[in-house]
Design a protein around this motif. Structure first.
Motif, PDB file in Angstrom:
ATOM      1  N   LYS B  23       1.235  -1.214   0.107  1.00  0.00           N
ATOM      2  CA  LYS B  23       0.055   0.212  -0.178  1.00  0.00           C
ATOM      3  C   LYS B  23       0.945   1.646   0.310  1.00  0.00           C
ATOM      4  N   ALA B  38      -2.882   0.504  -2.292  1.00  0.00           N
ATOM      5  CA  ALA B  38      -3.520   1.359  -1.589  1.00  0.00           C
ATOM      6  C   ALA B  38      -5.275   1.665  -2.428  1.00  0.00           C
ATOM      7  N   ASN B  44      -2.191   5.298   0.628  1.00  0.00           N
ATOM      8  CA  ASN B  44      -1.129   5.720   0.033  1.00  0.00           C
ATOM      9  C   ASN B  44       0.283   5.864   1.089  1.00  0.00           C
TER      10      ASN B  44
END
Lengths: 258, 462
Positions: B23, B38, B44
């Motif tokens: 992510k 993400a 993110n």
């Protein structure tokens, strides 16, 4: 201003872009633009909308029945990002094929746009015209030709299984190269089932007027189909020995009795 | 172990280190395809912030791919050098970025540190670095390798001459080799991707290159990029194999899909070294990698493609290669969608490889179904030149007529040398001057129709 390369004559040995000359360290204008044109043509080959109606009409003009399906990829940009969707039928198309399936057949023929609809538009009709005599000679039973949009190679597995075909032949527009934007690929899969891997298929590549000719490709494919049906296998264990049967380097018009 | 990061009233929870890594990765289509990216831009950055606080040591105790079932993980952890790691062992990922960019982190310091770093550590820090950070730190790394010349010296960049032909035609390959040499390329390797995997064809290509190299005493090496087991077979038959090639990936399963494991790589490396064909060194392996190969093989274990790519460099470094390159845009838009993603990945791969001590080159490239063009390649090439890339590809007119993709050309190599003053491997640079191909300083001389290389190729093609 342009430094020419005195080995331009060697260009006859290779399609590679050799002896381009230079201005300083850089490419001459003509070459920069020639490259840009080739790239533009290859891009267009990827993004030209697939004319499924036109292709279906051409296939029907050769005497084949046709069916139309689409993959689970709803749009071209999604198709490019999600190869998994291009390998599966849409729910509607799955129902169409299930309803259309009749008795078991030897071959399911699938025409798939793949990564170059330009290749399918240009090569489908002349290739099938060259291949048709082999179908008649061998007496293969065929399902209607399936015209598939938004399709990857593995889509043929589901199509072939639904149509109860012993083998699936899938014509697909290959990833366009700069010097070959309209190249057709032929994939043969014995006993098509969802989940087959590429190692279980045979591929005949680069089918186009400047590559493998229609006559040679049709002969090669017919040889592979006959061997696949006879030996009940395709893929890495079915080695291409069709070259041994060429007559003075040219493909025979039909398969021998062998 | 779960990782949690709070931004205002929001809590972001990451189930484990591999989820956190995925992510925190800058967006790319391959991680989206794998379903591990993400979900939002904020998630993110939350993951990056959380990752910045993770101690580097965590990567020694929490394997992203299980130790018990993956020999690449075992290789990485079993060969980890604790003493080399000591200077950074107390740092978090965020501290580590600050350290790498500091003036204290000199070329020598980074060199000494390399055996103490794991691929996961360098992948982690790359995820919180901007492009300029990746360039600046990579530029400080020094990785020098040798076979018949010296590759990787500061201020130099080498070029692989890639004379591929759609049917492996000897005259066609020779014409492209001539083109490349007369454009001053070929110090990294003269390396052919064969269209055929037939032994006699590959044997003939090896002999063709060996003859040119021997006849003109070119201080370089050749390679046919075929499967390692094929090269082993050819060496047993006495074929002139300089470098043994193999595509490699970052998990045992992905390597199995390539038909290899660590044992067969070791056999290939031993066999090549035993031939002692190098004159100034015996770095005899050549590896290619690329983000997305493990996902493509269905062997990614839910780990992001950039981390797995760094693990491939972990495999490479165990075999003292002469050359390793990522083929960054080759695999297609489902892994790296457009020019922006390809550029980012190229810089990440180069940084990770160099920091791990691997001689990293980059095939700056794209396919025609990616949203990229030659302008994107110019951008990435220029950034990599600034970052000190070990080598790039040289392909006539940037158009590979066998593999159907676009890379960098002999002209592109001249461009980056002209722009940044980059020299060739010194032995090769001297040879070009001796052969009246370049003037002192490295610029090309006007081509001479009576050059002996032309006569040689004309004779061979007749």
């Amino acid at each position: 201003m342009i430094a020419r390369d005195p080995w331009a004559a060697f260009s006859r040995h290779t399609p590679a872009r050799i002896a381009l000359g230079r201005t300083g360290a850089s490419l001459p204008t003509d070459e920069v633009l020639r490259f840009a044109l080739a790239h533009a043509q290859a891009r267009d080959a990827v993004h030209t909308p697939f004319d499924a109606d036109g292709v279906a009409a051409e296939v029907e003009s050769l005497g084949f029945a046709t069916l139309r399906v689409s993959s689970a990829a709803p749009a071209r940009d999604i198709y490019l990002r999600r190869p998994d969707l291009g390998r599966r039928l849409s729910d509607e198309s799955r129902a169409t094929l299930a309803a259309a399936a009749g008795d078991p057949v030897d071959l399911a023929l699938v025409v798939a746009d793949g990564l170059s609809s330009a290749a399918i538009h240009a090569q489908t009709k002349p290739f099938l015209a060259a291949f048709k005599p082999f179908i008649a000679q061998q007496g293969w039973r065929l399902s209607p030709v399936v015209i598939a949009s938004g399709a990857r190679v593995a889509l043929g597995d589901e199509v072939g299984a639904l149509l109860k075909a012993r083998a699936c032949v899938l014509l697909v527009g290959e990833r366009p190269g700069l010097s070959s934007p309209d190249s057709l690929g032929l994939y043969l899969t014995f006993d098509p089932q969802v989940g087959r891997t590429d190692a279980e298929r045979n591929c005949i590549s680069n089918v186009r007027p400047d590559g493998l000719s229609f006559a040679d490709a049709a002969f090669k494919l017919a040889w592979h189909i006959r061997e696949a049906l006879r030996r009940r296998i395709t893929g890495v264990d079915l080695k291409d020995e069709s070259d041994l049967l060429l007559e003075q380097g040219r493909a025979p018009k039909l398969l021998d009795a062998g | 172990m779960a990782y949690v990061h709070r931004i205002g009233a929001k809590s972001f929870v990451f189930a484990d280190l591999k989820e956190l890594m995925a992510k925190a990765t800058p967006p790319r289509s391959g991680d989206m395809l794998a379903g591990i990216a993400a979900a939002t831009a904020e998630e993110n950055v939350a993951a990056k912030m959380c990752l910045a606080e993770v101690p580097l040591k965590a990567f020694l105790s929490e394997a992203l791919v299980p130790y018990e079932t993956d020999e690449v993980t075992r290789l990485i952890l079993d060969s980890h050098d604790g003493a080399a790691f000591a200077p950074v062992s107390a740092m978090t990922v965020g501290d580590f970025r600050d350290f790498l960019l500091s003036h204290e982190a000199t070329s020598q310091v980074l060199c000494d540190l390399a055996p103490g770093l794991t691929p996961e550590m360098v992948a982690a820090v790359s995820k919180i670095m901007r492009n300029q950070d990746l360039i600046l730190v990579a530029k400080k790394c020094r990785v020098v390798t040798r076979f018949r010349n010296t590759i990787g010296l500061p201020g130099t960049m080498a070029v692989r001459l890639q004379p591929n032909h759609p049917t492996d035609d000897a005259a066609g390959v020779s014409a492209a080799i001539l083109d490349g040499l007369l454009y001053g390329c070929g110090d990294a390797v003269i390396g052919i991707n064969p269209a055929s995997d037939s032994l006699p064809v590959i044997d003939r290509l090896l002999k063709l290159m060996d003859e040119v190299i021997t006849r003109f005493e070119i201080p370089t090496q050749s390679c046919v990029l075929t499967h390692v087991t094929t090269s082993i077979g050819l060496m047993e038959r006495g074929a002139p194999v300089d470098l043994v090639f193999q595509s490699i990936a970052g998990t045992q399963g992905a390597n199995r899909s390539f038909g290899i494991d660590l044992k067969v790589l070791a056999e290939g490396a031993d066999a090549a070294r035993a031939l002692k064909r190098g004159t100034v060194g015996q770095n005899a392996m050549y590896f290619e990698t690329g983000q997305g190969s493990a996902l493509s093989a269905g062997e990614h274990h839910g780990v992001d493609q950039q981390t797995l790519e760094a693990r491939a460099y972990g495999v490479a470094r165990a075999f003292n290669p002469l050359l390793v390159n990522t083929v960054v845009g080759f695999i297609g838009p489902e892994y790296l969608y457009d020019g922006k993603q390809i550029i980012r990945a190229g810089l990440e791969d180069h940084f990770c490889g160099k920091l791990l001590g691997v001689p990293l080159g980059v095939d700056v490239c794209y396919t025609n179904h990616a949203e990229a063009d030659q302008d994107d390649m110019d951008t990435l090439l220029t950034l990599l030149g600034a970052a000190g890339v070990t080598y790039i590809m040289g392909i006539p007119g940037a158009d590979d007529v066998m593999l159907n993709y676009q890379s960098t050309s002999f002209h592109d190599a001249l461009y980056i040398r002209e722009l940044l003053g980059l020299k060739r491997a010194p032995e090769f640079e001297a040879w070009l001057e001796r052969m009246d191909i370049t003037a002192p300083g490295g610029r090309l001389l006007p081509a001479d129709a009576r050059h002996p290389l032309l006569g040689y190729v004309a004779g061979r093609a007749a």
